[in-house]
Scaffold this active site. Structure first.
Site, PDB file in Angstrom:
ATOM      1  N   SER A  61       0.799  -1.239   0.000  1.00  0.00           N
ATOM      2  CA  SER A  61       0.000   0.000   0.000  1.00  0.00           C
ATOM      3  C   SER A  61       0.824   1.278   0.000  1.00  0.00           C
ATOM      4  O   SER A  61       0.242   2.370  -0.077  1.00  0.00           O
ATOM      5  CB  SER A  61      -0.949   0.006   1.199  1.00  0.00           C
ATOM      6  OG  SER A  61      -2.017  -0.887   0.983  1.00  0.00           O
ATOM      7  N   LYS A  64       0.083   3.825  -2.661  1.00  0.00           N
ATOM      8  CA  LYS A  64      -0.927   4.879  -2.572  1.00  0.00           C
ATOM      9  C   LYS A  64      -0.328   6.270  -2.431  1.00  0.00           C
ATOM     10  O   LYS A  64      -1.039   7.267  -2.592  1.00  0.00           O
ATOM     11  CB  LYS A  64      -1.881   4.568  -1.420  1.00  0.00           C
ATOM     12  CG  LYS A  64      -2.742   3.355  -1.718  1.00  0.00           C
ATOM     13  CD  LYS A  64      -3.413   2.787  -0.489  1.00  0.00           C
ATOM     14  CE  LYS A  64      -4.180   1.517  -0.881  1.00  0.00           C
ATOM     15  NZ  LYS A  64      -4.447   0.662   0.279  1.00  0.00           N
ATOM     16  N   SER A 116      -5.988   3.434   4.377  1.00  0.00           N
ATOM     17  CA  SER A 116      -5.364   2.621   3.329  1.00  0.00           C
ATOM     18  C   SER A 116      -6.421   1.868   2.529  1.00  0.00           C
ATOM     19  O   SER A 116      -6.280   0.686   2.212  1.00  0.00           O
ATOM     20  CB  SER A 116      -4.352   1.636   3.915  1.00  0.00           C
ATOM     21  OG  SER A 116      -3.494   1.145   2.907  1.00  0.00           O
ATOM     22  N   LYS A 241       3.343   6.576   5.048  1.00  0.00           N
ATOM     23  CA  LYS A 241       2.402   5.531   4.620  1.00  0.00           C
ATOM     24  C   LYS A 241       2.926   4.126   4.913  1.00  0.00           C
ATOM     25  O   LYS A 241       4.101   3.829   4.684  1.00  0.00           O
ATOM     26  CB  LYS A 241       2.126   5.670   3.114  1.00  0.00           C
ATOM     27  CG  LYS A 241       1.049   4.723   2.598  1.00  0.00           C
ATOM     28  CD  LYS A 241      -0.315   5.130   3.103  1.00  0.00           C
ATOM     29  CE  LYS A 241      -1.381   4.079   2.791  1.00  0.00           C
ATOM     30  NZ  LYS A 241      -1.299   2.900   3.676  1.00  0.00           N
TER      31      LYS A 241
END
Length: 431
Positions: A61, A64, A116, A241
């Site tokens: 993720s 992203k 997320s 993140k």
């Protein structure tokens, strides 16, 4: 015996020079358990630590980050996004959107980076490019532009795909750019967020940031760091993140700000909470062992030159840009060398800000920065040089030839007239 002494002497010289040449790289040795990692300085982009930093890995993720950047670049925060029939069936972590629900881009961005949410990633990708496939093309194009040369994205969320790969270094470059966007910086440090109820979902959606470096305290949020059990939360961290899949392992891109400096760390394929341990290890390494020095500030006068054909004799040359460098904390700044290179045949007219050369700074013959030397003021050329230029200009040559021809003819005519007058006078005298 003499030969042995010579060999030892040469070896000593070589070893010494080797240490000098690497004095700028690593002031101390550290290690992380993650398969891949990197630490960079935010301002200069210099790599302060790397472990398999250019090895292609699965980003999960952390993908992203790029999705968020493209959203901020290609959509308005107040744009309305209506969920289609495909987004609700996206696998993995979700905000559980429903077909026909309406959200703003701003709401979906928060869900993307805090919760997320994979379904949010799909909704944003389709809003911008019409399909996730077209959005992936946009992701790859932008990645190359940001210096992520070993990255290939196939989707906007990071769900497993053997062709969806990046590197620790590439993620650091992408995150470095992301942190220049105010809205991005705001969202990635947000701990809690909520989306109001909709007609199709009567409950409020509550999100808490998955990055425990922002909030992880108390039992269940501990790491053993330097022999002590401490909270995962680290006050100087303000983003960015997390990511996880079974193939990618635990992934985390982090940023921290301290002493007027910012660093960005990336760790990929860590095991459990080691992702936080490794991230903190890198962050502290960057702050504890390095410092930023201002090699030169923009607008600094470095040289004065003579302009022979100028209405002013002297011209100051100043630096166009500032140059900063990250060095070990105990580094002697006097080792930095400066070299100035000027353009050949510098002549007026010169415009203010015109590049007339460059200055190069180096350490142990390795260039650490360079910038243009520009004119501090404008200087016009002397009038006589302007006249000469006009005469030599091919555009004006025909005109000057005509004028010159007329002058020559006039002189010849005046000469003939004068000679005739002299002859007539002589004849009169003879009479």
């Amino acid at each position: 015996m003499r030969r042995l002494f010579v060999i030892i002497f040469i070896a000593t010289i070589l070893i010494t020079s080797t240490f000098n040449s690497f004095a700028m790289i690593l002031p101390a040795q550290i290690d992380i358990s993650s398969e891949s990692g990197v630490l960079i300085d935010f301002e200069t982009g210099e790599v302060l630590f790397e472990k398999n930093a250019h090895k292609q890995m699965y980003p999960a993720s952390t993908t992203k980050i790029m999705t968020a950047i493209l959203t901020l670049e290609n959509a308005n925060l107040n744009d309305k996004v209506i969920i289609d029939k495909e987004a609700p069936f996206t696998e993995g972590s979700r905000m559980y959107v429903k077909e026909g629900e309406e959200f703003t881009v701003d709401q979906l961005l928060h869900a993307l980076l805090i919760e997320s949410a994979n379904d949010s990633a799909v909704a944003l990708a389709k809003h911008i490019s019409g399909s996730t496939e077209e959005f992936a093309k946009l992701m790859n194009k932008r990645a190359k532009e940001l210096g992520a040369l070993n990255t290939h994205f196939t989707n906007p969320h990071g769900l497993p795909d053997e062709n969806h790969v990046t590197t620790a270094y590439d993620l650091a470059m992408i995150a470095k750019y992301g942190m220049t966007i105010p809205k991005f910086r705001e969202i990635v440090k947000t701990i809690r967020y909520q989306i109001p109820a909709t007609e199709k979902t009567p409950e409020i959606r509550y999100f808490r940031n998955r990055n425990r470096l922002l909030h992880g305290v108390g039992p269940g949020n501990k790491i053993k760091y330097n022999g002590e059990w401490i909270d995962i939360k680290y006050d100087i961290v303000d983003g960015i993140k997390t990511g996880y899949t079974s193939k990618a392992g635990q992934c985390l891109v982090s940023t921290a700000f301290k002493d007027n400096r910012r660093v960005i760390s990336v760790v990929l394929k860590a095991i459990r909470t080691n992702v936080y341990l490794d991230s903190r290890t890198l962050i502290d390494y960057g702050f504890n062992n390095f410092k930023k020095i201002n090699v030169v500030n923009s607008g600094t006068k470095l040289k004065t030159i003579e302009i022979e054909n100028g209405i002013e004799k002297n011209l100051d040359l100043i630096t166009q840009d500032s140059i900063s460098k990250i060095v070990p904390k105990d580094y002697n700044e006097s080792n930095i060398k400066m070299a100035i290179e000027l353009n050949p045949e510098i002549k007026a007219p010169i415009s203010k800000g015109e590049a007339l050369g460059k200055v190069i700074y180096s350490i142990n013959n390795e260039i650490i920065g360079k910038t243009n030397l520009i004119a501090k003021n404008s200087i016009d050329e002397k009038q006589i040089y302007k006249i000469v230029k006009r005469i030599k200009d091919p555009k004006n040559m025909s005109f000057f030839k005509i004028v010159l021809g007329i002058i020559v003819l006039f002189i010849i005519w005046r000469t003939i007239v004068t000679i005739n007058r002299i002859r007539r006078k002589r004849r009169r005298w003879k009479w």
